[in-house]
Structure formats: structure tokens, C-alpha cells
Design an enzyme around this catalytic site. Structure first.
Site, mmCIF file in Angstrom:
data_model
loop_
_atom_site.group_PDB
_atom_site.id
_atom_site.type_symbol
_atom_site.label_atom_id
_atom_site.label_comp_id
_atom_site.label_asym_id
_atom_site.label_seq_id
_atom_site.Cartn_x
_atom_site.Cartn_y
_atom_site.Cartn_z
ATOM 1 N N ASP A 98 19.630 68.082 63.707
ATOM 2 C CA ASP A 98 18.507 68.438 64.569
ATOM 3 C C ASP A 98 17.318 67.498 64.455
ATOM 4 O O ASP A 98 16.334 67.655 65.164
ATOM 5 C CB ASP A 98 18.030 69.859 64.237
ATOM 6 C CG ASP A 98 19.087 70.904 64.543
ATOM 7 O OD1 ASP A 98 19.889 70.671 65.476
ATOM 8 O OD2 ASP A 98 19.122 71.935 63.850
ATOM 9 N N THR A 99 17.393 66.527 63.546
ATOM 10 C CA THR A 99 16.271 65.619 63.337
ATOM 11 C C THR A 99 16.707 64.183 63.603
ATOM 12 O O THR A 99 17.907 63.890 63.708
ATOM 13 C CB THR A 99 15.750 65.719 61.884
ATOM 14 O OG1 THR A 99 16.748 65.175 61.004
ATOM 15 C CG2 THR A 99 15.447 67.164 61.503
ATOM 16 N N VAL A 138 27.001 62.892 60.656
ATOM 17 C CA VAL A 138 27.088 63.879 61.727
ATOM 18 C C VAL A 138 25.671 64.164 62.222
ATOM 19 O O VAL A 138 24.768 64.416 61.426
ATOM 20 C CB VAL A 138 27.759 65.177 61.237
ATOM 21 C CG1 VAL A 138 27.805 66.223 62.343
ATOM 22 C CG2 VAL A 138 29.175 64.880 60.720
ATOM 23 N N HIS A 176 16.974 61.872 61.605
ATOM 24 C CA HIS A 176 17.583 61.288 60.406
ATOM 25 C C HIS A 176 18.913 60.602 60.719
ATOM 26 O O HIS A 176 19.205 59.518 60.222
ATOM 27 C CB HIS A 176 17.774 62.390 59.352
ATOM 28 C CG HIS A 176 18.256 61.895 58.036
ATOM 29 N ND1 HIS A 176 19.557 62.021 57.639
ATOM 30 C CD2 HIS A 176 17.596 61.270 57.034
ATOM 31 C CE1 HIS A 176 19.695 61.495 56.433
ATOM 32 N NE2 HIS A 176 18.516 61.042 56.046
ATOM 33 N N SER A 208 26.062 57.602 53.152
ATOM 34 C CA SER A 208 26.437 56.451 53.983
ATOM 35 C C SER A 208 25.469 55.288 53.855
ATOM 36 O O SER A 208 25.875 54.129 53.899
ATOM 37 C CB SER A 208 26.567 56.875 55.449
ATOM 38 O OG SER A 208 27.687 57.712 55.605
ATOM 39 N N PHE A 209 24.179 55.566 53.691
ATOM 40 C CA PHE A 209 23.221 54.475 53.553
ATOM 41 C C PHE A 209 23.510 53.660 52.297
ATOM 42 O O PHE A 209 23.339 52.444 52.290
ATOM 43 C CB PHE A 209 21.788 55.026 53.524
ATOM 44 C CG PHE A 209 20.743 53.964 53.706
ATOM 45 C CD1 PHE A 209 20.462 53.465 54.968
ATOM 46 C CD2 PHE A 209 20.063 53.448 52.622
ATOM 47 C CE1 PHE A 209 19.507 52.474 55.141
ATOM 48 C CE2 PHE A 209 19.109 52.466 52.779
ATOM 49 C CZ PHE A 209 18.830 51.969 54.045
ATOM 50 N N GLU A 210 23.989 54.316 51.253
ATOM 51 C CA GLU A 210 24.294 53.633 49.987
ATOM 52 C C GLU A 210 25.570 52.795 50.055
ATOM 53 O O GLU A 210 25.853 52.018 49.150
ATOM 54 C CB GLU A 210 24.373 54.653 48.847
ATOM 55 C CG GLU A 210 23.038 55.273 48.487
ATOM 56 C CD GLU A 210 22.559 56.335 49.474
ATOM 57 O OE1 GLU A 210 21.330 56.495 49.604
ATOM 58 O OE2 GLU A 210 23.413 56.994 50.121
#
Length: 161
Positions: free
Chosen positions: A91-92, A88, A94, A62-64
Site C-alpha cells: 500500500d506504500t 510484492v 516502498h 531484495s535490496f541486500e
């Protein structure tokens, strides 16, 4: 169709005949993004966009989408771009960084560019929510992305001389 349940009006939808639309779709969470892509393409075809006027390119995540959409806008080959992704929560942190970066980057393309870039990125808490929005109980958001693209391209054209 998900658009009717979410109040995205189909009344007075402009003709999409002659529109050239680029779609940048991320490969991450492809079971979701490819379903969204199918919904977008079938809706574009339904409202008059010829298959040969739809350019589809894949990017890893998605960032790309930001870079992919930017290149597609600059190509001169399209009248608008749909950026399709799915992030989605995990746990981090990110998720937060990618979602915010993607949102800001695509928003900047809209604010500074001359072609509409449609934000088609699902940001969900879990895969169940993503599936609900990609052909499940809540329809296929890809259809909404396509309708939004048609409306925004028509809007941009209304300012052409």
C-alpha cells in the site's frame, strides 16, 4: 518447465560442466524465494553443475541482493551469480523504491563487472502472481534463472583468452 512456455530455448544449451555458480537469495518472502532457489539448483544440477560448485548465501531482503552479489562476484569463487528475490506491491511506495534500487544495483554490477549477474527478482502485484511464477501455473522462474546463468557464463567464457 516454465522455459518452454516463455520461449527460452533449450536448444544448443552449452555444457555447464565445471561451472561454479553463486546464488544469493533473500529471506523476505521466503515461501517464494526458496521455491525459486529449488528450481534454480535442480536445473543447474540437471545440466551438469556439480552440487559442490553451487554456493548459496542468504541476505535479509531484495535490496541486500546487490551487496550480496557484489561480494560473491569479488570472491573469485564463482563464474556467475544468480540473485533471487521477490518484491510484492503493498500500500506504500516502498515497493517502487526497492524494486528500482534493486534493478539499478544489479544492472550496475552487470555493466561494470566481469561476471554475469542474473536478475532473478520477481516484482508482482500480489502473492498469487508470485506463486504462479514459483512453481504454479506459470512454472518456476528459478529454472529460467539457471538456464540464463549457464548461457551467460558460456558467453563470458567465449571472450577469455
Amino acid at each position: 518447465m516454465s522455459t518452454t512456455t516463455n520461449n527460452l530455448s533449450l536448444q544448443d544449451l552449452p555444457s555447464a560442466n565445471g561451472m561454479r555458480i553463486g546464488i544469493v537469495v533473500c529471506e523476505w518472502n521466503s515461501q517464494i524465494t526458496h521455491t525459486l532457489l529449488q528450481g534454480a539448483v535442480s536445473t543447474l544440477n540437471k545440466y551438469g553443475v556439480k552440487p559442490e560448485h553451487i554456493i548459496i548465501k542468504n541476505v535479509p531482503g531484495s535490496f541486500e541482493l546487490i551487496y550480496g552479489a557484489n561480494i560473491m562476484v569479488k570472491s573469485g569463487l564463482v563464474d556467475g551469480v544468480i540473485a533471487i528475490g521477490c518484491i510484492v506491491r503493498g500500500d506504500t511506495p516502498h515497493f517502487d523504491f526497492i524494486a528500482q534500487g534493486c534493478t539499478n544495483g544489479l544492472a550496475q554490477l552487470n555493466a561494470t563487472g566481469n561476471l554475469p549477474v542474473i536478475f532473478g527478482v520477481l516484482t508482482t502485484e500480489n502473492f498469487e502472481q508470485a506463486h504462479e511464477r514459483a512453481g504454479g501455473a506459470l512454472g518456476n522462474k528459478g529454472e529460467e534463472y539457471a538456464i540464463t546463468a549457464i548461457r551467460m557464463i558460456d558467453y563470458a567464457r567465449s571472450y577469455e583468452r
